[in-house]
Design an enzyme around this catalytic site. Structure first.
Site, PDB file in Angstrom:
ATOM      1  N   LYS B 100      15.977 -50.302 -69.761  1.00 50.68           N
ATOM      2  CA  LYS B 100      16.026 -49.814 -71.138  1.00 50.68           C
ATOM      3  C   LYS B 100      16.329 -48.328 -71.045  1.00 50.68           C
ATOM      4  O   LYS B 100      15.506 -47.539 -70.585  1.00 50.68           O
ATOM      5  CB  LYS B 100      14.701 -50.058 -71.855  1.00 50.68           C
ATOM      6  CG  LYS B 100      14.776 -49.608 -73.305  1.00 50.68           C
ATOM      7  CD  LYS B 100      13.440 -49.499 -73.975  1.00 50.68           C
ATOM      8  CE  LYS B 100      13.590 -48.546 -75.159  1.00 50.68           C
ATOM      9  NZ  LYS B 100      12.297 -48.220 -75.759  1.00 50.68           N
ATOM     10  N   GLY B 161       7.008 -44.121 -82.615  1.00 54.38           N
ATOM     11  CA  GLY B 161       5.588 -43.885 -82.863  1.00 54.38           C
ATOM     12  C   GLY B 161       5.256 -43.432 -84.270  1.00 54.38           C
ATOM     13  O   GLY B 161       4.099 -43.179 -84.576  1.00 54.38           O
ATOM     14  N   ALA B 187      11.543 -49.249 -82.156  1.00 57.20           N
ATOM     15  CA  ALA B 187      10.821 -48.032 -82.570  1.00 57.20           C
ATOM     16  C   ALA B 187      10.742 -47.848 -84.076  1.00 57.20           C
ATOM     17  O   ALA B 187      11.704 -48.080 -84.802  1.00 57.20           O
ATOM     18  CB  ALA B 187      11.434 -46.783 -81.957  1.00 57.20           C
ATOM     19  N   GLY B 188       9.582 -47.414 -84.524  1.00 57.45           N
ATOM     20  CA  GLY B 188       9.398 -47.022 -85.917  1.00 57.45           C
ATOM     21  C   GLY B 188       8.610 -47.991 -86.772  1.00 57.45           C
ATOM     22  O   GLY B 188       8.176 -47.652 -87.859  1.00 57.45           O
ATOM     23  N   ASN B 209       5.598 -50.675 -79.713  1.00 59.88           N
ATOM     24  CA  ASN B 209       4.444 -50.331 -78.884  1.00 59.88           C
ATOM     25  C   ASN B 209       3.299 -49.785 -79.735  1.00 59.88           C
ATOM     26  O   ASN B 209       2.248 -50.391 -79.891  1.00 59.88           O
ATOM     27  CB  ASN B 209       4.867 -49.325 -77.805  1.00 59.88           C
ATOM     28  CG  ASN B 209       3.814 -49.091 -76.726  1.00 59.88           C
ATOM     29  OD1 ASN B 209       4.132 -48.622 -75.650  1.00 59.88           O
ATOM     30  ND2 ASN B 209       2.547 -49.399 -76.965  1.00 59.88           N
ATOM     31  N   THR B 210       3.530 -48.609 -80.359  1.00 58.34           N
ATOM     32  CA  THR B 210       2.447 -47.932 -81.072  1.00 58.34           C
ATOM     33  C   THR B 210       1.876 -48.750 -82.219  1.00 58.34           C
ATOM     34  O   THR B 210       0.658 -48.719 -82.456  1.00 58.34           O
ATOM     35  CB  THR B 210       2.936 -46.578 -81.615  1.00 58.34           C
ATOM     36  OG1 THR B 210       3.522 -45.848 -80.541  1.00 58.34           O
ATOM     37  CG2 THR B 210       1.795 -45.764 -82.195  1.00 58.34           C
TER      38      THR B 210
END
Lengths: 76, 257
Positions: B100, B161, B187-188, B209-210
């Site tokens: 990635k 994040g 992301a986001g 992830n976050t």
């Protein structure tokens, strides 16, 4: 008996035997060789060469592995 | 959906939710959250081994490589040289050619440096890597990434994040219509409805992830994300009704008094 030489491992000064190989260093540090990458003076080594590459004074060794990380990474 | 696998450069994935492994309390929590998410792809970062304290456990001791595809990233790299170096290290440490690729352009937003991304991707593809590029929601850059040989494009929904959700659904939709390779929204995402929305737009998968690791209950959120991605995918395949300004009665008038 081989004398000690100074090398740098992951940014830290350290001594090892003058006739030590990268494989010896990894064993001394108790680092399992599966899933690690080793860079010797910016050259990425093939795992099968760990026991054939000997260390010289002033060598810079980087030992890396996988850690938790995602779509983002903790900032340092 | 009996068989709805995602196929990327000969690799087959059952799960359309991919998860990162950062920011968890400990490895046990990481493992539980991944299990609850149903993800079969997990991203990891490449960092120095702690040589002073060897008692520290390794994340990969918790993740069965037969069960999960380990996808290393180049997170934290701000130029082409570093990204290429980390990708090579990841391959030397790992089990596959998958990477990635992140080339970040700015510390505050963590937005990708798309010019650097394309340059790094070209180098790595030439070396046989399967490059999964983290990019902006720019359809032209997405097309360029495909043209140079990326088998997938991973546009952001919002800053990494941030939890802001899908900030530009129209650009993402254009990317999904224009680009002929799988699109993974990366992301986001903040909560389950964001993930469902991304999938309803037509994303092939969502990577996060976050949103999971940072939730008050990560394991419950991981499960929520699993169902959100699944529901969004089903809704996309089912085909939604068109939006209309005025009502259309769903009960017949006939038979009324």
């Amino acid at each position: 008996m081989a004398e000690a030489i100074q090398i740098q491992v992951n940014g830290e000064q350290r001594s090892c035997r003058a006739d030590a190989t990268v494989g010896d260093l990894l064993r001394e540090l108790a680092v399992k060789t599966e899933r690690v990458a080793v860079e010797l003076n910016l050259e990425i080594l093939d795992r099968k060469d760990f026991d054939h590459r000997s260390l010289k004074p002033g060598d810079r060794v980087e030992i890396l592995s996988f850690i938790g990380g995602g779509a983002e990474e903790l900032r340092h | 959906m009996v068989d709805d696998r995602l196929s990327i450069a000969g690799h087959e994935f059952k799960s359309r939710l991919w998860v990162g492994t950062g920011k968890y309390k400990d490895f046990a929590e990481t493992k539980k959250a991944i299990d609850a998410s149903g993800a079969d792809v997990v991203t990891v970062a490449v960092r120095r081994v702690n040589i002073t304290d060897r008692s520290k456990e390794n994340l990969l001791d918790y993740l069965d490589p037969k069960k999960y595809t380990i996808l290393p990233n180049t997170a934290g790299c701000y130029n082409v040289e570093d990204a290429v170096r980390y990708a090579r290290l990841a391959r030397a440490a790992g089990v596959s050619d998958l990477i990635k690729l992140e080339v970040l352009g700015d510390e505050r937003t963590l937005f990708p440096d798309t010019a650097g991304l394309i340059e790094a991707a070209k180098i790595l593809i030439k070396e046989g890597f399967i490059v999964l590029p983290y990019t902006n929601d720019d359809p032209i850059v997405a097309q360029k990434l495909v043209d140079i040989g990326c088998p997938v494009v991973m546009p952001l929904a919002a800053p990494i994040g941030s939890g802001l959700g899908i900030r530009n659904p129209y650009n993402l939709k254009i990317i999904m219509e224009m680009i002929k390779v799988p699109i993974i929204v990366d992301a986001g995402v903040g909560t389950a409805s964001d993930a469902a929305f991304a999938m309803e737009l037509g994303a092939d998968a969502v990577l996060m992830n976050t949103a999971i690791a940072g939730a008050q209950n990560p394991i419950a959120m991981a499960e929520a994300m699993k169902y959100a991605v699944y529901a969004g995918r089903l809704a996309y395949k089912a085909g939604r009704i068109p939006r209309k300004l005025y009502a259309t009665a769903s009960s017949p008038i006939e038979g009324m008094l």
